[in-house]
Design an enzyme around this catalytic site. Sequence first.
Site, PDB file in Angstrom:
ATOM      1  N   TYR A   1       8.095  11.949  -3.340  1.00  0.00           N
ATOM      2  CA  TYR A   1       7.698  10.544  -3.238  1.00  0.00           C
ATOM      3  C   TYR A   1       8.908   9.669  -2.936  1.00  0.00           C
ATOM      4  CZ  TYR A   1       6.185   5.889  -4.685  1.00  0.00           C
ATOM      5  OH  TYR A   1       5.920   4.538  -4.732  1.00  0.00           O
TER       6      TYR A   1
ATOM      7  N   ALA B   1       0.820  -1.205   0.000  1.00  0.00           N
ATOM      8  CA  ALA B   1       0.000   0.000   0.000  1.00  0.00           C
ATOM      9  C   ALA B   1       0.860   1.263   0.000  1.00  0.00           C
ATOM     10  CB  ALA B   1      -0.924   0.007   1.220  1.00  0.00           C
TER      11      ALA B   1
ATOM     12  N   LYS C   1       9.457   7.327   0.402  1.00  0.00           N
ATOM     13  CA  LYS C   1       9.678   5.887   0.323  1.00  0.00           C
ATOM     14  C   LYS C   1      11.014   5.492   0.959  1.00  0.00           C
ATOM     15  CE  LYS C   1       7.416   3.121  -1.447  1.00  0.00           C
ATOM     16  NZ  LYS C   1       6.371   2.231  -0.851  1.00  0.00           N
TER      17      LYS C   1
END
Length: 263
Positions: free
Chosen positions: A116, A61, A120
């Site tokens: 992003y 997810a 991560k």
Amino acid sequence: MARLFVTGLGGYLGRELGARARAAGWEVTGIEGSAQLDVRDAAAVRRAVGEARPDVVVHTAYRMDDASVNVDGTRSVVAAAAGVGARLVHLSTDVVFGDGDRPLTEDDAPDPVTPYGAAKLEAERVCPPGALMVRTSLLYGGEVPSPHEVTAIEAAAGVRDMTFFTDEVRCPTMVGDLAAALLELAALDVSGPLHVAGADALTRLEFARLVAAHHGQDPGALRGGTGGPGRPKRLALDCSRARALLGVRLRGAGEVLNARGPG
């Protein structure tokens, strides 16, 4: 029967992973998506995982535009997996890097250039030492086209105005190959970062043209150009460590898209 818990079970990778795991004899449960359960809700995630009591948790997810989901959500999943003693496999990305003058290995220092990618990378750092962090790249090749494929198909058909970068190199990964690899890795005693991506290092334009041709569109209709500042550049991943561990072959996009028709 081994038990597998998948976050993002309703997502592009999660659906493929769940289907393959069931076919291989796993008992599969998980979180379909945010409408079912917000992975940032640590108590709810702990209850869901506690009820399932999985042997392995695969955390797929994520959201491209929400660092909280990527970081705080991972923190919740890490705690829940630890609470039942489950092995954790965390899905990460090539964009934890920004550029490389050669294929990047697991020993290379990450240097994300996008929000992003930074989120991560932080999510990787939330994972405990025994977890496996699988870094992959542009997914494609499922039962329905991925967002990357849809963009190329629509641009080639004249439905979307899009420039495909000629200075951004990635290793597009067939989603079925990745899912099969994850099931193998779930049973192996391997931890830390691991690069699991397709064999071909392609520019975004080269990949888009392969997709367009595969879906019966004119690849010559696609326009190329360079990316601006703040874009990742050469992100070819060295997957030699994964290939030494795996039975599944991580095929290149050229082989996959030239070998079969749509669907």
